[in-house]
Design a protein around this motif. Structure first.
Motif, PDB file in Angstrom:
ATOM      1  N   GLN A  45       0.847  -1.193   0.000  1.00 35.09           N
ATOM      2  CA  GLN A  45       0.000   0.000   0.000  1.00 35.09           C
ATOM      3  C   GLN A  45       0.880   1.240   0.000  1.00 35.09           C
ATOM      4  OE1 GLN A  45      -1.547   0.943   4.194  1.00 35.09           O
ATOM      5  NE2 GLN A  45      -1.295  -1.290   4.258  1.00 35.09           N
ATOM      6  N   GLY A  46       0.340   2.319  -0.547  1.00 38.47           N
ATOM      7  CA  GLY A  46       1.107   3.552  -0.563  1.00 38.47           C
ATOM      8  C   GLY A  46       0.565   4.525  -1.587  1.00 38.47           C
ATOM      9  N   PRO A  47       1.199   5.696  -1.685  1.00 38.28           N
ATOM     10  CA  PRO A  47       0.745   6.717  -2.625  1.00 38.28           C
ATOM     11  C   PRO A  47       1.217   6.413  -4.048  1.00 38.28           C
ATOM     12  CG  PRO A  47       2.657   7.505  -1.428  1.00 38.28           C
ATOM     13  CD  PRO A  47       2.312   6.167  -0.835  1.00 38.28           C
ATOM     14  N   VAL A  48       0.391   6.785  -5.005  1.00 43.02           N
ATOM     15  CA  VAL A  48       0.704   6.571  -6.418  1.00 43.02           C
ATOM     16  C   VAL A  48       1.699   7.614  -6.913  1.00 43.02           C
ATOM     17  CG1 VAL A  48      -0.288   6.793  -8.747  1.00 43.02           C
ATOM     18  CG2 VAL A  48      -1.473   5.445  -6.998  1.00 43.02           C
ATOM     19  N   ALA A  49       2.631   7.155  -7.753  1.00 39.38           N
ATOM     20  CA  ALA A  49       3.489   8.070  -8.520  1.00 39.38           C
ATOM     21  C   ALA A  49       3.481   7.527  -9.950  1.00 39.38           C
ATOM     22  CB  ALA A  49       4.908   8.120  -7.972  1.00 39.38           C
ATOM     23  N   ARG A  50       3.021   8.344 -10.868  1.00 36.04           N
ATOM     24  CA  ARG A  50       2.864   7.901 -12.247  1.00 36.04           C
ATOM     25  C   ARG A  50       4.140   8.126 -13.047  1.00 36.04           C
ATOM     26  NH1 ARG A  50      -2.128   6.622 -13.854  1.00 36.04           N
ATOM     27  NH2 ARG A  50      -1.344   6.722 -15.976  1.00 36.04           N
ATOM     28  N   MET A  51       4.404   7.193 -13.945  1.00 36.16           N
ATOM     29  CA  MET A  51       5.493   7.372 -14.900  1.00 36.16           C
ATOM     30  C   MET A  51       5.137   8.537 -15.822  1.00 36.16           C
ATOM     31  SD  MET A  51       8.410   5.740 -15.852  1.00 36.16           S
ATOM     32  CE  MET A  51       8.364   3.960 -15.909  1.00 36.16           C
ATOM     33  N   ALA A  52       6.111   9.391 -16.117  1.00 38.69           N
ATOM     34  CA  ALA A  52       5.855  10.533 -16.995  1.00 38.69           C
ATOM     35  C   ALA A  52       5.418  10.068 -18.381  1.00 38.69           C
ATOM     36  CB  ALA A  52       7.116  11.384 -17.115  1.00 38.69           C
TER      37      ALA A  52
ATOM     38  N   ASP B 237      10.705  10.309  -8.971  1.00 36.34           N
ATOM     39  CA  ASP B 237      11.338  10.288  -7.652  1.00 36.34           C
ATOM     40  C   ASP B 237      10.653  11.332  -6.769  1.00 36.34           C
ATOM     41  OD1 ASP B 237      12.882   9.996  -5.440  1.00 36.34           O
ATOM     42  OD2 ASP B 237      14.712  10.836  -6.317  1.00 36.34           O
ATOM     43  N   PRO B 238       9.509  10.962  -6.180  1.00 34.61           N
ATOM     44  CA  PRO B 238       8.770  11.934  -5.362  1.00 34.61           C
ATOM     45  C   PRO B 238       9.402  12.195  -4.007  1.00 34.61           C
ATOM     46  CG  PRO B 238       7.681   9.805  -5.311  1.00 34.61           C
ATOM     47  CD  PRO B 238       8.814   9.667  -6.292  1.00 34.61           C
ATOM     48  N   GLY B 239      10.480  11.467  -3.680  1.00 32.44           N
ATOM     49  CA  GLY B 239      11.154  11.698  -2.416  1.00 32.44           C
ATOM     50  C   GLY B 239      10.651  10.838  -1.274  1.00 32.44           C
ATOM     51  N   HIS B 240       9.791   9.881  -1.569  1.00 28.59           N
ATOM     52  CA  HIS B 240       9.254   8.973  -0.544  1.00 28.59           C
ATOM     53  C   HIS B 240       8.853   7.669  -1.222  1.00 28.59           C
ATOM     54  CE1 HIS B 240       5.291   9.797  -2.226  1.00 28.59           C
ATOM     55  NE2 HIS B 240       5.561  11.101  -2.122  1.00 28.59           N
TER      56      HIS B 240
ATOM     57  N   GLU C 163      13.889   0.113  -2.455  1.00 28.93           N
ATOM     58  CA  GLU C 163      13.598   0.711  -1.151  1.00 28.93           C
ATOM     59  C   GLU C 163      12.456   1.717  -1.275  1.00 28.93           C
ATOM     60  OE1 GLU C 163      15.059  -0.019   1.830  1.00 28.93           O
ATOM     61  OE2 GLU C 163      16.011  -1.660   0.734  1.00 28.93           O
ATOM     62  N   LYS C 164      12.265   2.228  -2.497  1.00 23.12           N
ATOM     63  CA  LYS C 164      11.234   3.243  -2.708  1.00 23.12           C
ATOM     64  C   LYS C 164      10.024   2.724  -3.484  1.00 23.12           C
ATOM     65  CE  LYS C 164      14.157   7.362  -2.422  1.00 23.12           C
ATOM     66  NZ  LYS C 164      14.632   8.590  -3.130  1.00 23.12           N
ATOM     67  N   VAL C 165      10.251   1.807  -4.416  1.00 26.77           N
ATOM     68  CA  VAL C 165       9.137   1.282  -5.218  1.00 26.77           C
ATOM     69  C   VAL C 165       8.468   0.157  -4.441  1.00 26.77           C
ATOM     70  CG1 VAL C 165       8.460   0.225  -7.389  1.00 26.77           C
ATOM     71  CG2 VAL C 165      10.281   1.928  -7.364  1.00 26.77           C
ATOM     72  N   LEU C 166       7.300   0.449  -3.889  1.00 24.76           N
ATOM     73  CA  LEU C 166       6.574  -0.515  -3.056  1.00 24.76           C
ATOM     74  C   LEU C 166       5.875  -1.574  -3.890  1.00 24.76           C
ATOM     75  CD1 LEU C 166       4.957   2.126  -0.686  1.00 24.76           C
ATOM     76  CD2 LEU C 166       6.971   0.714  -0.197  1.00 24.76           C
ATOM     77  N   ALA C 167       5.428  -1.189  -5.085  1.00 25.55           N
ATOM     78  CA  ALA C 167       4.699  -2.105  -5.962  1.00 25.55           C
ATOM     79  C   ALA C 167       4.648  -1.509  -7.358  1.00 25.55           C
ATOM     80  CB  ALA C 167       3.287  -2.352  -5.437  1.00 25.55           C
ATOM     81  N   LEU C 168       4.362  -2.363  -8.336  1.00 24.83           N
ATOM     82  CA  LEU C 168       4.202  -1.937  -9.721  1.00 24.83           C
ATOM     83  C   LEU C 168       2.772  -2.176 -10.175  1.00 24.83           C
ATOM     84  CD1 LEU C 168       7.363  -3.595 -11.363  1.00 24.83           C
ATOM     85  CD2 LEU C 168       7.132  -1.236 -10.586  1.00 24.83           C
ATOM     86  N   VAL C 169       2.231  -1.229 -10.915  1.00 19.37           N
ATOM     87  CA  VAL C 169       0.923  -1.398 -11.555  1.00 19.37           C
ATOM     88  C   VAL C 169       1.083  -0.930 -12.997  1.00 19.37           C
ATOM     89  CG1 VAL C 169      -1.513  -0.744 -11.595  1.00 19.37           C
ATOM     90  CG2 VAL C 169      -0.320  -0.961  -9.398  1.00 19.37           C
ATOM     91  N   THR C 170       0.777  -1.809 -13.962  1.00 15.48           N
ATOM     92  CA  THR C 170       0.847  -1.394 -15.366  1.00 15.48           C
ATOM     93  C   THR C 170      -0.523  -1.538 -16.005  1.00 15.48           C
ATOM     94  OG1 THR C 170       1.431  -3.582 -16.243  1.00 15.48           O
ATOM     95  CG2 THR C 170       3.239  -2.170 -15.516  1.00 15.48           C
TER      96      THR C 170
END
Length: 557
Positions: free
Chosen positions: A15-22, A146-149, A169-176
């Motif tokens: 679980q965690g916040p989403v960060a989208r690939m550009a 790299d959102p810093g978290h 350490e930063k990528v908690l999970a992948l969703v494609t």
């Protein structure tokens, strides 16, 4: 709350916040250049060289298979044919950006039309082009944010250059939103034990910063989760981590039926890590690594040294070695360099080896020598067997060279349908589910446009696997699974229910498969397999198996 469905890889939950690939850079406009052709050519040369060096540096950092992929991309960037095409466009007054975009697009379309291994390289070309154009524009290339978290990475799909250096350490999970269970991203997720859900089309609506739960076991991404759901997911993640650190035991079902869990390996150096992760032996050792990096076949001595290193790492354990599987997406100039319109249906596997039998004889010589020098239990198998006659040819030749256990790969539907006759002569069969699915569904496993068909859960594929399992049982011969399907924990149970006696997979998948098998008896596995077989398509088979699995757990005493 909403549930976005895709294909889960493994059993993990995060679980965690989403960060989208550009998003990709917009295509350059086709406008006349304000610079001279020489100036534009210089700009392109500098940008291409910088990108190639960056890719090589990333490869050196990543090591392993990622290094090979990235070095190949660097070579693409500096391909003389592309340089010529770019130069032609610049000479016609185009900007460096447009010349790169248009030349790469032309090559990409050509590769896509060719399909197979070369078709898969089209996506790599797109990635290189984006990096060169970004360098020309002086902007960062699209890539992993790299959102810093720590974050949940959401992308259309991932390029090799991005996956090679993912910070776990930063990528908690992948969703494609694209891709299937055999996509590059899915394979990476299994190798790195990353929680992942692929092919979740609706995930394109996820926004940066919103919190989601990624449940690979269910193949679901939950949006706007409640506090209870977040707590439940955290408890599951902690329980799974605790189970993974528990003492490793041999693969078995809940009733004690032994199901050896083996590793798929591509190089001897990977053996130690596989043993540490609980591999009970090797179910597929790909010998191609010795051949693909050379313009000529390796010597018997070179092969003997590599095979001895591998076998020495597994004293007393079964090690299944596949003789050279060249052709199709792995062409070798010294074996078969003739152009074929459809190489996946051409001179590959055992067919190519028979056409160059000296290479096969040298390989068998080296394997027999390595076997004599070590204490491992060596099994040798031939790829792409399609007929009984091919089986008889290979097993007789292998035994002539002192190979004690000679078997076949079942990747062609013909071999599965004739398994009762193939296993009269072969000592064992090993099912390669990737190719078996490809040939059963008439869908190139490297072609994105038909990726939805490349699903080993399809009942047609499961029926063929059952044919082999039934034949193995009738003849008292082992039937292993060595395709990606064995790394799917629920599908692993189905495969055992269909008659598989061992499972081989990427070593990082062993813990999840071992834990899932222990939840079911052999009768359970057969019932779950029957439920999957009764379905009409892959998605329904997966759902039916999941429902049957839950039912067997609920009815256990």
């Amino acid at each position: 709350m909403a549930e976005l469905r895709g294909v889960g890889i493994g059993l993990g939950v995060a679980q965690g916040p989403v960060a989208r690939m550009a998003e990709p850079l917009p295509a350059p406009a086709d406008t006349p250049s304000a610079l001279s052709p020489d100036e534009e050519t210089t700009r392109v040369g500098e940008a291409v060289s910088a990108v190639a060096r960056e890719l090589e540096e990333r490869g050196a950092q990543a090591g392993g298979a990622a290094r090979d992929v990235l070095e190949a991309q660097a070579m693409m960037a500096e391909d003389p044919s592309l340089e010529s095409e770019i130069g032609t466009r610049i000479a016609a007054g185009k900007t460096a950006e447009f010349a790169v975009f248009d030349a790469f697009a032309s090559f990409r379309d050509t590769l896509t039309a060719m399909g197979g291994y070369l078709g898969e390289r089209a996506a790599d070309l797109d990635d290189v082009a984006q990096r060169v154009i970004a360098r020309l524009r002086g902007v960062p290339a699209p890539g992993v944010p790299d959102p810093g978290h720590p974050f949940i990475l959401v992308a259309k799909d991932l390029a090799p250059a991005d996956t090679a250096l993912l910070d776990l350490e930063k990528v908690l999970a992948l969703v494609t939103t694209e891709g299937g269970p055999t996509s590059h991203t899915a394979i990476l997720a299994r190798e790195k034990s990353i929680v992942a859900v692929v092919g979740a089309v609706e995930a394109k609506g996820l926004a940066d910063g919103e919190t989601v739960i990624v449940d690979a076991a269910k193949g679901v991404v939950t949006t706007q989760p409640t506090a209870d759901e977040l707590a439940g997911a955290q408890n599951r993640a902690e329980a799974r981590a605790s189970a993974a650190s528990a003492p490793i035991t041999p693969g078995a079902l809940s009733d004690g039926t032994a199901i050896p869990l083996l590793a798929n390996l591509g190089k001897p150096g990977a053996a130690a890590d596989a043993v540490a992760l609980g591999a009970e032996g090797v179910g597929l050792f790909r010998t191609e690594f010795l051949f693909l990096s050379s313009n000529q076949a390796p010597t018997v001595e070179q092969q003997r040294e590599a095979y001895t290193e591998l076998l020495a790492a597994f004293p007393g354990k079964k090690v299944v070695v596949r003789v050279l599987d060249a052709g199709a997406d792995k062409p070798l100039a010294f074996l078969n360099d003739a152009h074929e319109e459809n190489p996946a249906l051409g001179l590959r596997g055992i067919r190519a080896l028979r056409a160059s039998e000296d290479i096969l004889r040298e390989q068998l010589t080296a394997l027999a020598d390595a076997d004599a020098a070590t204490d491992a239990d060596l099994w040798v198998m031939a790829p792409m067997i399609a007929t009984v006659e091919e089986t008889e040819y290979f097993t007789a030749l292998a035994r002539d060279y002192g190979v004690k256990t000679a078997g076949v790969m079942v990747e062609v539907p013909a071999a599965a349908l004739l398994a009762d006759r193939v296993l009269v002569d072969a000592d064992f069969a090993s099912i390669g589910t990737n190719d078996l699915t490809q040939y059963t569904m008439a869908a190139d496993r490297l072609l994105g446009s038909v990726a939805s068909f490349q699903d080993p859960w399809h009942p047609a594929v499961l029926r063929l696997i059952k044919e082999v399992g039934d034949a193995g049982r009738a003849h008292g011969k082992p039937v292993g699974i060595c395709g990606e399907a064995a790394a799917d924990p629920l599908l692993a149970v189905v495969l055992v229910g269909l008659g598989a006696t061992s499972l081989s997979m990427a070593p990082t998948a062993l813990a999840d498969v071992r834990a899932t098998l222990l939840q079911h008896s052999l009768d359970d596995a057969k019932a779950i397999a029957e439920a999957a077989l009764a379905a009409n398509d892959a998605a329904s088979a997966r759902s039916a198996a999941n429902a049957a699995s839950q039912h067997t757990k609920e009815t256990q005493p």
